[in-house]
Design a protein around this motif. Structure first.
Motif, PDB file in Angstrom:
ATOM      1  N   ARG A 147     -39.990 -85.147 -29.355  1.00 19.36           N
ATOM      2  CA  ARG A 147     -39.606 -85.888 -28.054  1.00 19.36           C
ATOM      3  C   ARG A 147     -38.620 -85.055 -27.510  1.00 19.36           C
ATOM      4  NH1 ARG A 147     -34.819 -89.669 -29.243  1.00 19.36           N
ATOM      5  NH2 ARG A 147     -33.892 -88.806 -30.973  1.00 19.36           N
ATOM      6  N   THR A 179     -40.559 -87.305 -22.773  1.00 17.96           N
ATOM      7  CA  THR A 179     -41.775 -87.083 -23.597  1.00 17.96           C
ATOM      8  C   THR A 179     -41.839 -87.544 -25.070  1.00 17.96           C
ATOM      9  OG1 THR A 179     -41.393 -84.550 -24.162  1.00 17.96           O
ATOM     10  CG2 THR A 179     -42.299 -85.222 -22.050  1.00 17.96           C
ATOM     11  N   HIS A 233     -44.543 -86.872 -28.473  1.00 18.99           N
ATOM     12  CA  HIS A 233     -45.826 -86.582 -29.081  1.00 18.99           C
ATOM     13  C   HIS A 233     -45.826 -87.129 -30.493  1.00 18.99           C
ATOM     14  CE1 HIS A 233     -48.114 -82.630 -29.887  1.00 18.99           C
ATOM     15  NE2 HIS A 233     -49.022 -83.479 -30.075  1.00 18.99           N
ATOM     16  N   HIS A 254     -54.177 -87.764 -31.415  1.00 16.24           N
ATOM     17  CA  HIS A 254     -52.819 -87.304 -31.169  1.00 16.24           C
ATOM     18  C   HIS A 254     -52.373 -87.718 -29.833  1.00 16.24           C
ATOM     19  CE1 HIS A 254     -52.975 -83.711 -28.698  1.00 16.24           C
ATOM     20  NE2 HIS A 254     -53.946 -83.427 -29.190  1.00 16.24           N
ATOM     21  N   ARG A 291     -49.576 -87.998 -26.254  1.00 18.61           N
ATOM     22  CA  ARG A 291     -48.353 -87.564 -25.591  1.00 18.61           C
ATOM     23  C   ARG A 291     -48.387 -88.698 -24.401  1.00 18.61           C
ATOM     24  NH1 ARG A 291     -47.068 -82.339 -26.467  1.00 18.61           N
ATOM     25  NH2 ARG A 291     -48.622 -81.025 -27.290  1.00 18.61           N
TER      26      ARG A 291
END
Length: 142
Positions: free
Chosen positions: A6, A27, A29, A43, A45
């Motif tokens: 992050r 952000t 992830h 995954h 984001r």
């Protein structure tokens, strides 16, 4: 779910239209795995307005999806979400994270979350293993 990272970053060029009033976004992830097998399933984001990100506890993102955290924990007034799903081939990072061969089929999802006034709060970019997921959409006409 594992929080891989992050931080903050300049608004990516491909997302600039969603955040015209910002120069940077927060952000997150994350990697999600099947509870039984431990096998990676997707995954994600997320690109979030910094003012909202200040109120996000990273531990909540291990337990819940970003939309739930924004709505139920942060108290964001979510007005709508626009979802786009497309078929793609796994790039090197996605193949590594999802433990699939390079160029395997994946489902690439982009979800844009808006508040009631139409301002973007979050853009989620999620890659799902193509061998583990399908999406069904039902439209009712009146």
């Amino acid at each position: 779910t594992e929080l891989l990272g992050r931080g903050r970053t300049a608004v990516p060029a491909g997302l600039a239209e969603h955040f015209p009033d910002l120069t940077e976004v927060a952000t997150y992830h994350r990697l999600r795995c099947d509870e039984k097998s431990g096998e990676p399933t997707n995954h994600a984001r997320n690109y979030v307005r910094p003012a909202l990100a200040r109120r996000i506890d990273p531990e909540d993102l291990v337990r819940w999806p970003m939309t739930k955290v924004l709505r139920d924990v942060v108290g964001a007034d979510i007005g709508r979400i626009t979802d786009t799903v497309e078929a793609r081939l796994a790039d090197p990072e996605t193949a590594r994270l999802l433990q699939v061969p390079l160029l395997s089929p994946i489902l690439h999802y982009t979800g844009v979350t808006y508040d009631a006034a139409g301002r973007v709060l979050d853009v989620a970019v999620i890659n799902y293993r193509g061998d583990r997921f399908s999406f069904t959409v039902t439209l009712e006409t009146t």
